[in-house]
Structure formats: C-alpha cells, structure tokens
Design an enzyme around this catalytic site. Sequence first.
Site, PDB file in Angstrom:
ATOM      1  N   ASP A  57      -1.217  -5.033   5.029  1.00 33.98           N
ATOM      2  CA  ASP A  57      -0.518  -3.753   4.834  1.00 33.98           C
ATOM      3  C   ASP A  57      -1.204  -3.038   3.657  1.00 33.98           C
ATOM      4  O   ASP A  57      -0.561  -2.553   2.751  1.00 33.98           O
ATOM      5  CB  ASP A  57       0.975  -4.008   4.543  1.00 33.98           C
ATOM      6  CG  ASP A  57       1.778  -2.710   4.480  1.00 33.98           C
ATOM      7  OD1 ASP A  57       1.304  -1.688   4.999  1.00 33.98           O
ATOM      8  OD2 ASP A  57       2.881  -2.725   3.895  1.00 33.98           O
TER       9      ASP A  57
ATOM     10  N   SER B  78       8.026  -5.698  -0.667  1.00 34.00           N
ATOM     11  CA  SER B  78       7.891  -6.670   0.423  1.00 34.00           C
ATOM     12  C   SER B  78       7.659  -8.079  -0.132  1.00 34.00           C
ATOM     13  O   SER B  78       8.069  -9.066   0.483  1.00 34.00           O
ATOM     14  CB  SER B  78       6.777  -6.274   1.383  1.00 34.00           C
ATOM     15  OG  SER B  78       5.566  -6.116   0.685  1.00 34.00           O
TER      16      SER B  78
ATOM     17  N   HIS C  43      -5.336   0.302   5.360  1.00 32.38           N
ATOM     18  CA  HIS C  43      -5.216   0.734   6.755  1.00 32.38           C
ATOM     19  C   HIS C  43      -6.470   1.444   7.248  1.00 32.38           C
ATOM     20  O   HIS C  43      -6.451   2.104   8.293  1.00 32.38           O
ATOM     21  CB  HIS C  43      -3.963   1.592   6.988  1.00 32.38           C
ATOM     22  CG  HIS C  43      -2.700   0.903   6.586  1.00 32.38           C
ATOM     23  ND1 HIS C  43      -2.371  -0.342   7.049  1.00 32.38           N
ATOM     24  CD2 HIS C  43      -1.696   1.283   5.751  1.00 32.38           C
ATOM     25  CE1 HIS C  43      -1.219  -0.716   6.513  1.00 32.38           C
ATOM     26  NE2 HIS C  43      -0.790   0.241   5.716  1.00 32.38           N
TER      27      HIS C  43
ATOM     28  N   GLU D  21      -0.420  -4.295  10.228  1.00 34.87           N
ATOM     29  CA  GLU D  21       0.539  -3.189  10.300  1.00 34.87           C
ATOM     30  C   GLU D  21      -0.194  -1.850  10.440  1.00 34.87           C
ATOM     31  O   GLU D  21      -1.379  -1.746  10.174  1.00 34.87           O
ATOM     32  CB  GLU D  21       1.403  -3.155   9.037  1.00 34.87           C
ATOM     33  CG  GLU D  21       2.330  -4.351   8.900  1.00 34.87           C
ATOM     34  CD  GLU D  21       3.352  -4.181   7.777  1.00 34.87           C
ATOM     35  OE1 GLU D  21       3.406  -3.101   7.161  1.00 34.87           O
ATOM     36  OE2 GLU D  21       4.097  -5.140   7.525  1.00 34.87           O
TER      37      GLU D  21
ATOM     38  N   ASP E 224     -10.228  -6.224  -3.593  1.00 36.58           N
ATOM     39  CA  ASP E 224     -10.474  -5.164  -2.610  1.00 36.58           C
ATOM     40  C   ASP E 224     -10.616  -5.820  -1.229  1.00 36.58           C
ATOM     41  O   ASP E 224     -11.502  -6.649  -1.031  1.00 36.58           O
ATOM     42  CB  ASP E 224     -11.763  -4.432  -3.016  1.00 36.58           C
ATOM     43  CG  ASP E 224     -12.099  -3.290  -2.066  1.00 36.58           C
ATOM     44  OD1 ASP E 224     -11.469  -3.183  -0.990  1.00 36.58           O
ATOM     45  OD2 ASP E 224     -13.016  -2.517  -2.408  1.00 36.58           O
ATOM     46  N   GLN E 225      -9.794  -5.424  -0.289  1.00 37.33           N
ATOM     47  CA  GLN E 225      -9.811  -6.061   1.021  1.00 37.33           C
ATOM     48  C   GLN E 225     -11.063  -5.738   1.839  1.00 37.33           C
ATOM     49  O   GLN E 225     -11.274  -6.341   2.890  1.00 37.33           O
ATOM     50  CB  GLN E 225      -8.560  -5.701   1.820  1.00 37.33           C
ATOM     51  CG  GLN E 225      -8.540  -4.299   2.385  1.00 37.33           C
ATOM     52  CD  GLN E 225      -7.409  -4.094   3.380  1.00 37.33           C
ATOM     53  OE1 GLN E 225      -6.603  -3.213   3.205  1.00 37.33           O
ATOM     54  NE2 GLN E 225      -7.308  -4.902   4.415  1.00 37.33           N
TER      55      GLN E 225
HETATM   56  C1  LIG Z   1       1.620   0.738   2.075  1.00 34.94           C
HETATM   57  S1  LIG Z   1       1.359   0.091   0.495  1.00 34.94           S
HETATM   58  C2  LIG Z   1       1.989  -1.554   0.678  1.00 34.94           C
HETATM   59  C3  LIG Z   1       3.483  -1.618   0.828  1.00 34.94           C
HETATM   60  C4  LIG Z   1       4.084  -2.999   0.738  1.00 34.94           C
HETATM   61  N1  LIG Z   1       3.347  -3.997   1.496  1.00 34.94           N
HETATM   62  C5  LIG Z   1       5.533  -3.002   1.210  1.00 34.94           C
HETATM   63  O1  LIG Z   1       5.791  -3.263   2.416  1.00 34.94           O
HETATM   64  O2  LIG Z   1       6.426  -2.775   0.394  1.00 34.94           O
HETATM   65  C6  LIG Z   1      -0.396  -0.091   0.472  1.00 34.94           C
HETATM   66  C7  LIG Z   1      -0.989  -0.732  -0.765  1.00 34.94           C
HETATM   67  O3  LIG Z   1      -2.348  -1.087  -0.449  1.00 34.94           O
HETATM   68  C8  LIG Z   1      -3.147  -0.964  -1.599  1.00 34.94           C
HETATM   69  N2  LIG Z   1      -4.579  -0.804  -1.220  1.00 34.94           N
HETATM   70  C9  LIG Z   1      -5.233   0.326  -0.873  1.00 34.94           C
HETATM   71  N3  LIG Z   1      -6.522   0.070  -0.621  1.00 34.94           N
HETATM   72  C10 LIG Z   1      -6.700  -1.266  -0.808  1.00 34.94           C
HETATM   73  C11 LIG Z   1      -7.824  -2.141  -0.716  1.00 34.94           C
HETATM   74  N4  LIG Z   1      -9.034  -1.695  -0.358  1.00 34.94           N
HETATM   75  N5  LIG Z   1      -7.646  -3.453  -0.988  1.00 34.94           N
HETATM   76  C12 LIG Z   1      -6.420  -3.928  -1.353  1.00 34.94           C
HETATM   77  N6  LIG Z   1      -5.322  -3.138  -1.460  1.00 34.94           N
HETATM   78  C13 LIG Z   1      -5.445  -1.832  -1.196  1.00 34.94           C
HETATM   79  C14 LIG Z   1      -2.571   0.262  -2.311  1.00 34.94           C
HETATM   80  O4  LIG Z   1      -2.890   0.249  -3.689  1.00 34.94           O
HETATM   81  C15 LIG Z   1      -1.083   0.158  -1.998  1.00 34.94           C
HETATM   82  O5  LIG Z   1      -0.386  -0.405  -3.103  1.00 34.94           O
END
Ligand SMILES: C[S@@+](CC[C@H](N)C(=O)[O-])C[C@H]1O[C@@H](n2cnc3c(N)ncnc32)[C@H](O)[C@@H]1O
Length: 381
Positions: free
Chosen positions: A271, A213, A274, A299, A248-249
């Site tokens: 994204d 993305s 979630h 999302e 970390d979000q």
């Molecule tokens: C669904 S993928 C994203 C896909 C990408 N945005 C796309 O559309 O191609 C979710 C990503 O969120 C990251 N993630 C998971 N927990 C997170 C957190 N607490 N903070 C930041 N990123 C996180 C994961 O490592 C993963 O790479």
Amino acid sequence: MDDNKVLRLIHAAGLHEAELVATVAELGLAEVARILIDEVLFRAAVPHNHYPVVVQLTIAHEGRRVDSQLRAVGGKPWELLPVAAADQLVAMRIDYEALDLIRAVFGPGEERSVGYRTTSLLPSGSAAALTSDDQRMNYLGAATQAVQSILAACTRGRPDLGELATRYHSDKYGLLHWFTPHYERHLAGLRDEPVRVLEIGIGGYNSAFGGGSLKMWKHYFHRGLVFGMDIYDKSHLDEQRIVTIQGDQSDPDSLTEIAERHGPFDVIIDDGSHINEHVRTSFRVLLAHLRRGGFYVIEDLWTSYQPGYGGDPDPQSAAGTSLALLKDLMDSLHYEERPPGQERELVYSDLHVGGVHVYHNIAFIEKKLNAEGGIPPWVPR
Ligand SMILES: C[S@@+](CC[C@H](N)C(=O)[O-])C[C@H]1O[C@@H](n2cnc3c(N)ncnc32)[C@H](O)[C@@H]1O
C-alpha cells in the site's frame, strides 16, 4: 523498541504451563506486567465515560503482585497513573494470576475471561465522596463503560477488521475503499498465529500522521509482529509489536536487506507509492521472502489505468502494469499446461504462486507450491 521480550512471552503463551512459568521467571514479574499493561492500554477502546474513573489491574504471581491504576476520562487516551494513589476512588479491582492474563492476551486457544479473574466493585477510596443519588448513578454508569473497556482489552477479543480500520484511521474501509471483508476472508485463518506482517506504506507521507493500518494489524493479529516500511522516517510510530523501517520500495537492494533482517513474512501488503513499476519490483523481490501458505496483497489496482502512475488506459496493450502482473500470474499458475514445444524457462512465480484472488482494486496472491502436474498427454486434446 526491543520486541524480543514480548515475542518470548507470546511464544511461551502457547506452550505448556511449566515453560510459561520458566519464561515469567526469566523476564521477571515487573517486566511481564509492563508488557501486559502496555498491551491492555493499546487494546482498550478510547473512553467515552464523561465522569473520570480509575480501574485497578492487579497481576500476581508466586506471592508477589504488581498493581496498576488505569484512569479513563471521556475522549482522552487511557492513562497509567504514575503512583498508585491510596485515596483514589477505584471503581473496580481486577485480579489476574499472571499466567492467566498472559494466555488471555497473547495465547491461542480458548477465550479466558469469566472464571479466570476476580473482580471487586469499589474496593478502595472513599465511596462516601459520591454524596447524592444522582452522583452515584452517574458514577456507576461511567464506571460500567470504563471497566468493560479494560475487561475486553484483557482478552484477545475478536473485533471486526472494518471496526479496527475505523478505530485506528486506516482508509482500508469506509469512504474510499472497502477492503477489510476481503482481508477477513483470506487472513482469518492466521489470526491466532504469531505472524510477521510487512506493510509497504505506513501513511501520512512526510508528516507526523499515519500508522493506522499498522495499529489495525497489531490489534487483529494479537500474537503478531507488524513491520511498516515507508520512504519517510516514521520511527515516532514505533511501539510494542510495531517496527517501522525507512526504505524505498522501488529499490531491490533495500527490500532484500529489510526482508533478510526481518522476514520471512506471513503477510506482505503493498500500500505504498502505487506506481506500477514499483509494485512489480516489490513483488518480484519480496515473494521469495513470503512463507509458503502466506499472502501477498496489492492494493489500489486502479492505478493500472493511470498514466500518472505508469499505468495505461488501454488494459489490453499494457504490459508493465500491476494488472498485467496479475494476468502473468494466471499463466504462471498454468505453466504445466503448455503444449510440448511451447514450454518456456521457468520463473520463480511459476513454482511458488498457488492462487490469485482479484477483487475491485485489491488482489491476494497465495504463496503455495505449484507443481501438481499437468493434464497427461494421453487425455484427448
Ligand atoms: C496510502 S499511504 C499508506 C496508508 C496505510 N497503509 C493505511 O492503510 O493506513 C501510502 C504511503 O506510502 C509511502 N510511499 C510512497 N512512495 C513510497 C516508496 N517508494 N517506498 C515506500 N513507501 C512509499 C508514502 O510516504 C505514504 O505514507
């Protein structure tokens, strides 16, 4: 990756000719050509010509020129040949004055293609190597595909976001999700702006994959700078106009630090994990770092119903979900309509959310000044 130079070039591409000339002088023609070739190779479609083809792109300015030979073979990425090999059979030589190519690639305004460049067919190398009619026909067929791909990449172009999602392997369109038409509806007006986009969640988790993305946004916003944040280190995906950040979000301090360093943003997309609580924390912290008129996108709202993500299968009773946040924003939008005596202490989103657009599994929150004034007390109620 130092993006300062490319940002200066993008900025100058929207200014008067004299300022663009001054910027080229400051950066130097070699650096300008390097930035442009990087961008053209990124935008060029993966070749599907079965016969190898070399295209020469010449960028000239004030009596000097930089020649780059670009090679396409079906299924492999475009390749910048290390040294211009004199005996290469060049299918097409494309000559741009640097200012025209800068404006074509990074500028706002009219599309600059035909009428802004010269093209010469088979300018060098030995065409005699193509001995038979069959060989000539095969070669010219392959050359047409390769040349068109470079010519299209030399302009900003207008590829559809769904097409870009597919090209760069983002799951925002096709199979799982159907988000890109909603993105087009809300973001098309920003397409020619030098935007800053922040996406939480780069993709690929703890592997080398991901970044689809980010590439999609880079191509779509041809003047933009794209930041991707992920809990894992994804720095191997850094490239011109793409900056990855580890964070970390769910950590407000980390979000604030990132936003203060790189914002304010024009578009923020969540994204990431979630997890409902994370979505709410990120929104609460980052809305202040979105510029007025920008969009905050959330999302995968389906996790609002999933206990595994901190959601609740009963949407009426759930208070801490992403959907509950969106419902609260409806109240924020209408805070001025509360009856006398029912007012509550104002929160940031009351004054700064001007629209909430919810679709299946995705929401667009518009940052605007929300202070129109309520319906006056003398209107009967
Ligand atoms: C669904 S993928 C994203 C896909 C990408 N945005 C796309 O559309 O191609 C979710 C990503 O969120 C990251 N993630 C998971 N927990 C997170 C957190 N607490 N903070 C930041 N990123 C996180 C994961 O490592 C993963 O790479």
